[in-house]
Design a protein around this motif. Structure first.
Motif, PDB file in Angstrom:
ATOM      1  N   PRO A 194     -67.368 -49.797  20.320  1.00 56.28           N
ATOM      2  CA  PRO A 194     -67.677 -51.013  21.098  1.00 56.28           C
ATOM      3  C   PRO A 194     -66.422 -50.880  22.182  1.00 56.28           C
ATOM      4  CG  PRO A 194     -67.778 -51.702  18.827  1.00 56.28           C
ATOM      5  CD  PRO A 194     -67.147 -50.202  19.071  1.00 56.28           C
ATOM      6  N   GLU A 195     -66.461 -51.653  23.430  1.00 54.41           N
ATOM      7  CA  GLU A 195     -65.627 -51.720  24.320  1.00 54.41           C
ATOM      8  C   GLU A 195     -64.174 -52.153  23.929  1.00 54.41           C
ATOM      9  OE1 GLU A 195     -65.827 -50.408  27.268  1.00 54.41           O
ATOM     10  OE2 GLU A 195     -67.852 -49.846  26.579  1.00 54.41           O
ATOM     11  N   ASP A 196     -64.035 -52.959  22.948  1.00 58.20           N
ATOM     12  CA  ASP A 196     -62.701 -53.318  22.443  1.00 58.20           C
ATOM     13  C   ASP A 196     -62.167 -52.558  21.399  1.00 58.20           C
ATOM     14  OD1 ASP A 196     -64.619 -53.951  20.518  1.00 58.20           O
ATOM     15  OD2 ASP A 196     -63.813 -56.117  20.129  1.00 58.20           O
ATOM     16  N   THR A 197     -62.567 -51.288  21.237  1.00 62.46           N
ATOM     17  CA  THR A 197     -62.042 -50.458  20.094  1.00 62.46           C
ATOM     18  C   THR A 197     -61.630 -49.147  20.859  1.00 62.46           C
ATOM     19  OG1 THR A 197     -64.085 -49.147  19.863  1.00 62.46           O
ATOM     20  CG2 THR A 197     -63.560 -51.014  18.356  1.00 62.46           C
ATOM     21  N   THR A 198     -60.590 -48.330  20.067  1.00 60.88           N
ATOM     22  CA  THR A 198     -60.087 -47.298  20.577  1.00 60.88           C
ATOM     23  C   THR A 198     -61.003 -46.281  20.499  1.00 60.88           C
ATOM     24  OG1 THR A 198     -59.429 -46.430  18.324  1.00 60.88           O
ATOM     25  CG2 THR A 198     -57.845 -47.766  19.617  1.00 60.88           C
ATOM     26  N   ARG A 199     -61.175 -45.009  21.649  1.00 64.32           N
ATOM     27  CA  ARG A 199     -61.714 -44.185  21.771  1.00 64.32           C
ATOM     28  C   ARG A 199     -61.775 -42.932  20.655  1.00 64.32           C
ATOM     29  NH1 ARG A 199     -64.476 -47.612  23.403  1.00 64.32           N
ATOM     30  NH2 ARG A 199     -64.707 -48.213  25.371  1.00 64.32           N
ATOM     31  N   PRO A 200     -62.879 -42.083  20.614  1.00 69.28           N
ATOM     32  CA  PRO A 200     -62.618 -40.905  19.740  1.00 69.28           C
ATOM     33  C   PRO A 200     -61.321 -40.104  20.017  1.00 69.28           C
ATOM     34  CG  PRO A 200     -64.659 -41.267  20.381  1.00 69.28           C
ATOM     35  CD  PRO A 200     -64.062 -42.115  21.237  1.00 69.28           C
ATOM     36  N   PRO A 201     -60.785 -39.371  19.233  1.00 63.99           N
ATOM     37  CA  PRO A 201     -59.613 -38.314  19.350  1.00 63.99           C
ATOM     38  C   PRO A 201     -60.203 -37.325  20.301  1.00 63.99           C
ATOM     39  CG  PRO A 201     -60.172 -38.238  17.209  1.00 63.99           C
ATOM     40  CD  PRO A 201     -61.093 -39.490  17.702  1.00 63.99           C
ATOM     41  N   LEU A 202     -59.172 -36.799  21.094  1.00 64.46           N
ATOM     42  CA  LEU A 202     -59.602 -35.481  22.011  1.00 64.46           C
ATOM     43  C   LEU A 202     -58.713 -34.490  21.458  1.00 64.46           C
ATOM     44  CD1 LEU A 202     -59.598 -36.614  25.576  1.00 64.46           C
ATOM     45  CD2 LEU A 202     -61.712 -35.795  24.404  1.00 64.46           C
ATOM     46  N   THR A 203     -59.158 -33.158  21.419  1.00 64.79           N
ATOM     47  CA  THR A 203     -58.166 -32.345  21.015  1.00 64.79           C
ATOM     48  C   THR A 203     -58.183 -31.271  22.201  1.00 64.79           C
ATOM     49  OG1 THR A 203     -58.686 -32.188  18.798  1.00 64.79           O
ATOM     50  CG2 THR A 203     -57.944 -30.181  19.754  1.00 64.79           C
ATOM     51  N   LEU A 204     -57.162 -30.905  22.781  1.00 68.22           N
ATOM     52  CA  LEU A 204     -56.886 -30.052  23.989  1.00 68.22           C
ATOM     53  C   LEU A 204     -56.130 -28.616  23.587  1.00 68.22           C
ATOM     54  CD1 LEU A 204     -55.947 -32.598  26.547  1.00 68.22           C
ATOM     55  CD2 LEU A 204     -58.044 -31.830  26.136  1.00 68.22           C
ATOM     56  N   LEU A 205     -56.648 -27.752  23.977  1.00 68.79           N
ATOM     57  CA  LEU A 205     -55.967 -26.215  23.861  1.00 68.79           C
ATOM     58  C   LEU A 205     -54.920 -26.124  24.764  1.00 68.79           C
ATOM     59  CD1 LEU A 205     -56.203 -23.912  22.017  1.00 68.79           C
ATOM     60  CD2 LEU A 205     -57.331 -22.737  23.655  1.00 68.79           C
ATOM     61  N   VAL A 206     -53.789 -25.880  24.407  1.00 69.86           N
ATOM     62  CA  VAL A 206     -52.556 -25.670  25.460  1.00 69.86           C
ATOM     63  C   VAL A 206     -51.973 -24.262  25.318  1.00 69.86           C
ATOM     64  CG1 VAL A 206     -51.074 -26.735  23.887  1.00 69.86           C
ATOM     65  CG2 VAL A 206     -50.233 -26.495  26.517  1.00 69.86           C
ATOM     66  N   THR A 207     -51.352 -23.594  26.209  1.00 73.43           N
ATOM     67  CA  THR A 207     -50.628 -22.485  26.230  1.00 73.43           C
ATOM     68  C   THR A 207     -49.319 -22.361  27.007  1.00 73.43           C
ATOM     69  OG1 THR A 207     -51.794 -21.416  27.971  1.00 73.43           O
ATOM     70  CG2 THR A 207     -52.515 -20.770  25.868  1.00 73.43           C
ATOM     71  N   LEU A 208     -48.370 -21.790  26.465  1.00 74.47           N
ATOM     72  CA  LEU A 208     -47.171 -21.858  27.105  1.00 74.47           C
ATOM     73  C   LEU A 208     -46.823 -20.619  27.860  1.00 74.47           C
ATOM     74  CD1 LEU A 208     -44.658 -23.625  24.583  1.00 74.47           C
ATOM     75  CD2 LEU A 208     -45.987 -24.594  26.463  1.00 74.47           C
ATOM     76  N   HIS A 209     -46.288 -20.580  28.883  1.00 77.01           N
ATOM     77  CA  HIS A 209     -45.799 -19.523  29.705  1.00 77.01           C
ATOM     78  C   HIS A 209     -44.582 -19.799  30.453  1.00 77.01           C
ATOM     79  CE1 HIS A 209     -50.046 -18.098  29.475  1.00 77.01           C
ATOM     80  NE2 HIS A 209     -50.327 -19.484  29.324  1.00 77.01           N
ATOM     81  N   GLY A 210     -43.265 -19.234  29.942  1.00 73.00           N
ATOM     82  CA  GLY A 210     -42.127 -19.693  30.462  1.00 73.00           C
ATOM     83  C   GLY A 210     -41.880 -21.157  30.420  1.00 73.00           C
ATOM     84  N   GLU A 211     -41.738 -21.887  31.645  1.00 75.29           N
ATOM     85  CA  GLU A 211     -41.339 -23.258  31.715  1.00 75.29           C
ATOM     86  C   GLU A 211     -42.984 -24.154  32.046  1.00 75.29           C
ATOM     87  OE1 GLU A 211     -38.710 -24.677  30.728  1.00 75.29           O
ATOM     88  OE2 GLU A 211     -37.950 -22.646  30.403  1.00 75.29           O
ATOM     89  N   ASN A 212     -44.273 -23.328  31.800  1.00 77.60           N
ATOM     90  CA  ASN A 212     -45.270 -23.863  32.278  1.00 77.60           C
ATOM     91  C   ASN A 212     -46.139 -23.855  31.221  1.00 77.60           C
ATOM     92  OD1 ASN A 212     -44.468 -23.652  35.193  1.00 77.60           O
ATOM     93  ND2 ASN A 212     -45.202 -21.333  35.217  1.00 77.60           N
ATOM     94  N   SER A 213     -46.902 -25.096  31.171  1.00 76.73           N
ATOM     95  CA  SER A 213     -48.017 -25.381  30.105  1.00 76.73           C
ATOM     96  C   SER A 213     -49.340 -25.252  30.927  1.00 76.73           C
ATOM     97  CB  SER A 213     -47.663 -26.602  29.773  1.00 76.73           C
ATOM     98  OG  SER A 213     -46.339 -26.627  28.854  1.00 76.73           O
ATOM     99  N   LEU A 214     -50.519 -24.910  30.365  1.00 74.45           N
ATOM    100  CA  LEU A 214     -51.691 -24.653  30.809  1.00 74.45           C
ATOM    101  C   LEU A 214     -52.495 -25.258  30.079  1.00 74.45           C
ATOM    102  CD1 LEU A 214     -51.854 -21.009  32.272  1.00 74.45           C
ATOM    103  CD2 LEU A 214     -50.919 -23.270  33.418  1.00 74.45           C
ATOM    104  N   ILE A 215     -53.599 -26.056  30.490  1.00 74.51           N
ATOM    105  CA  ILE A 215     -54.570 -26.946  29.708  1.00 74.51           C
ATOM    106  C   ILE A 215     -55.880 -26.037  29.963  1.00 74.51           C
ATOM    107  CG2 ILE A 215     -55.990 -28.757  29.561  1.00 74.51           C
ATOM    108  CD1 ILE A 215     -53.337 -29.061  28.377  1.00 74.51           C
ATOM    109  N   ASP A 216     -56.873 -26.037  28.882  1.00 71.96           N
ATOM    110  CA  ASP A 216     -58.221 -25.179  28.887  1.00 71.96           C
ATOM    111  C   ASP A 216     -57.874 -23.780  29.433  1.00 71.96           C
ATOM    112  OD1 ASP A 216     -60.837 -24.823  28.784  1.00 71.96           O
ATOM    113  OD2 ASP A 216     -61.048 -25.341  30.962  1.00 71.96           O
TER     114      ASP A 216
END
Length: 301
Positions: A194-216
């Motif tokens: 319902p609208e008054d509840t928290t939403r489902p969890p999300l899982t995101l894939l992240v990679t590190l390249h030096g000081e940069n982080s990339l999503i998807d």
């Protein structure tokens, strides 16, 4: 397809720029284009389908009434509202993907257990209680239909999010101290979230390249990553789990360390910066998915 060392070296150096130059020219937090639709499976409580460059995924959610009181020890608690349960399973359509069970397991890294834990921590089992110790048992079936172009965890997570958000349960008309009885009118069913509840969890894939982080990240970006991991973020914004993912670097054999410069691991500060970056992207991703659902509802009405 395998990449040569010069190709990997060029991609790696491009991703180390500020800002990083990705092979497809996306920004650090941009997703590859995708097409999504919901409520596509008629005999489920909720369902969704996403097709993107990363592959195609269908998720169906089925709910069954189960007597959880049989597992309770004290008689008093058997008359309480009770709780429900969640079970997640992931399969690949072998005829289309060509993936073996162990290959799929290596790709998702036990992500279904992380999803279960995230849903429980968000309190979903409390909302699945019915009465007299009865509760709904959710079965979340995730089907990967095509051979993924890269690690499919983000694709699976986004599709599961949409399926859960469209999941509805029959409206109980019995009292909490009575055996469960439901309204047969599906128009009177209740949303799982319902609208008054928290939403489902999300899982995101992240990679590190030096000081940069990339999503998807794409397969090329995973291949040259110093670190690759999944970050599961709950509906309340809390980080619920982090799991490392094997990079694709093994495709160039034991020479990977050579062209990566023998960096030998990632320091703690950069590791946590990637986690924080994924968590900061989650609200925008969730908003985009919610907007998609709002458009679909407007079109139906």
């Amino acid at each position: 397809m395998p990449y040569s060392q010069p190709e990997l070296s060029f991609i790696s150096s491009s991703l180390l720029n500020t800002p990083p130059i990705r092979p497809d020219l996306r920004t650090s937090n941009s997703f590859r284009p995708l097409r999504a639709e919901t409520e596509i499976l008629p005999f489920t409580n909720g369902s969704a389908r996403i097709v993107s460059e990363a592959g195609e995924c269908i998720v169906g959610v089925k709910a069954e009434v189960e007597n959880f009181a049989e597992h309770m020890e004290d008689v008093v608690s058997k008359t309480a509202r009770g709780r429900g349960g969640v079970e997640v399973g992931i399969t690949a359509k072998a005829g289309s993907t060509g993936l073996k069970e162990e290959e799929l397991f290596n790709l998702v890294g036990g992500w279904e257990r992380t999803l279960e834990e995230g849903l429980r921590e968000d309190g979903i089992e409390d909302r699945l209680g019915i009465g007299r110790g009865y509760g709904w048992k959710l079965y979340i079936d995730i089907l990967l239909l095509t051979t993924p172009a890269s690690n499919p965890i983000t694709l699976l997570s986004l599709t599961t999010y949409l399926a859960l958000r469209t999941t509805r349960l029959p409206n109980p008309i019995s009292e909490p101290n009575e055996d469960p009885l439901f309204n047969d009118d599906w128009d009177q069913s209740l949303p799982l979230f319902p609208e008054d509840t928290t939403r489902p969890p999300l899982t995101l894939l992240v990679t590190l390249h030096g000081e940069n982080s990339l999503i998807d990240p794409t397969a090329e970006e995973i291949a040259v990553a110093e670190a690759c991991y999944t970050v599961t973020i709950g509906g309340n914004g809390k980080v619920m789990g982090v799991k490392t993912v094997e990079t694709s670097g093994h495709i160039v054999g034991d020479k990977l360390d050579t062209w990566l410069g023998g960096r030998g691991g990632v320091d703690r500060s950069r590791w946590f910066s990637g986690i924080r970056y994924a968590a900061s992207c989650a609200p925008e991703v969730r908003t985009a998915l919610e907007n998609l659902l709002a458009i679909e509802q407007a079109m139906e009405s």
